[in-house]
Scaffold this active site. Structure first.
Site, PDB file in Angstrom:
ATOM      1  N   LEU A 103      15.222 -16.899 -17.842  1.00 27.10           N
ATOM      2  CA  LEU A 103      15.200 -15.562 -17.261  1.00 27.10           C
ATOM      3  C   LEU A 103      15.737 -15.656 -15.838  1.00 27.10           C
ATOM      4  CD1 LEU A 103      11.662 -14.206 -18.313  1.00 27.10           C
ATOM      5  CD2 LEU A 103      13.858 -13.727 -19.416  1.00 27.10           C
ATOM      6  N   ASP A 104      16.450 -14.617 -15.389  1.00 25.01           N
ATOM      7  CA  ASP A 104      16.900 -14.581 -14.002  1.00 25.01           C
ATOM      8  C   ASP A 104      15.697 -14.662 -13.071  1.00 25.01           C
ATOM      9  OD1 ASP A 104      19.375 -14.046 -15.115  1.00 25.01           O
ATOM     10  OD2 ASP A 104      19.311 -11.901 -14.658  1.00 25.01           O
ATOM     11  N   ALA A 105      15.928 -15.182 -11.853  1.00 23.65           N
ATOM     12  CA  ALA A 105      14.833 -15.258 -10.879  1.00 23.65           C
ATOM     13  C   ALA A 105      14.245 -13.880 -10.590  1.00 23.65           C
ATOM     14  CB  ALA A 105      15.336 -15.908  -9.590  1.00 23.65           C
TER      15      ALA A 105
END
Length: 302
Positions: A132-134
């Protein structure tokens, strides 16, 4: 030092390096960005084109010493057994360590909590079967056993994992439910983001309207593929960027009014065949406080 072969003539530097050395394109891009790659003695961007007969110079950095496990605030475990752990990833936390990232990671947080993770995969990504993106919160699965790593990597590759997201987007998509089938690759003019690009990797996003407000729409999103930034790129491509996603053209005024400092995007559920039993395992992640607050403000205005 390596010569650029005829078969790589005209390719982007990151693509050519990836194919030449067998790295992932992400690792190749990270090496270039860190200044470890030059072309004919010149420092160049990852988007530079290479030509047959040119010379690539690559300096491999010393392997980073593993950092001491550090607790991650807000990282909670949603499900855990001998094979897999599913966490609720908070905002501002990367999935795993990478060059240039000095913040907290899911892998580091799990280590600090005493979890044993699969040793399969690259050293910095052991146990990681998807990311998942930050700036995106929600359910993320990590393999604890070797059989789980193999089974889950295959499941994600074969698209048998049900990945459900909630996304608040600007405006009102027309049609209210549909599919976006558009290839994604790195943005030709900005290496830090992605875009719909002819010849990019096949990418398919299904969406359905759950709730409509005056300025925005809450969508239920089902990913068929799993490209980097896929939902963000696809929604921006149809002119309905995720609220708060300034990287992809969202309105900063609306984001500020709703108290958002990141994109309104949440991985709300994962469902997959358990690696040991074969039975479906579904894990849901509740909305975090900032996204719920923004939603409550919109509902109050309607």
């Amino acid at each position: 030092m390596l010569p650029v072969p005829e078969g790589l003539d005209g390719l982007r530097l990151d693509v050519a390096l990836s194919r030449l050395l067998g790295f992932s394109r992400t690792v190749a891009a990270e090496l270039i960005d860190a200044g470890h790659v030059s072309l004919d003695d010149d420092a160049v961007a990852r988007s530079a084109k290479v030509h047959a007969g040119s010379w690539l110079q690559i300096r491999m950095p010393e392997p980073a010493q593993p950092a001491a496990p550090t607790p991650v605030d807000g990282l909670t475990v949603l499900y855990d057994d001998d094979d897999v752990v599913v966490v609720d990833k908070p905002v501002g936390v990367a999935s795993h360590p990478s060059p240039g990232w000095t913040g907290p990671t899911v892998i580091g947080g799990l280590a600090a909590m005493g979890y044993r993770i699969s040793t399969s995969g690259a050293a910095e990504r052991q146990g990681v079967v998807h990311r998942l993106d930050a700036g995106t919160t929600g359910a993320m699965a990590v393999a604890k056993s070797e059989r789980a790593y193999t089974a889950l990597k295959r499941a994600f590759k074969e698209r048998t994992v049900d990945k459900r997201y909630s996304a608040l987007v600007q405006g009102h998509p027309d049609p209210t439910s549909g599919t976006i089938d558009a290839p994604i690759d790195r943005h030709p003019g900005a290496d830090y983001k992605f875009a719909v690009v002819a010849g990019g990797r096949p990418s398919i996003t299904h969406y359905a309207t759950e709730e409509a407000f005056r300025a925005a729409t809450l969508l239920d999103v089902h990913l068929e593929t799993g490209r980097t930034h896929q939902i963000r790129v696809h929604m921006a491509a149809v002119r309905h960027p995720c609220v708060g996603d300034l990287t992809y053209g969202a309105d900063p005024v609306l984001a500020k009014r709703l108290g958002l400092t990141r994109q309104w995007l949440h991985a709300r559920a994962l469902a997959f065949a358990h690696p040991a039993t074969g039975l479906e395992l579904r894990v849901d992640a509740p909305l975090p406080v900032d996204l719920q607050h923004a939603l409550d403000l919109l509902r109050a205005e309607s």
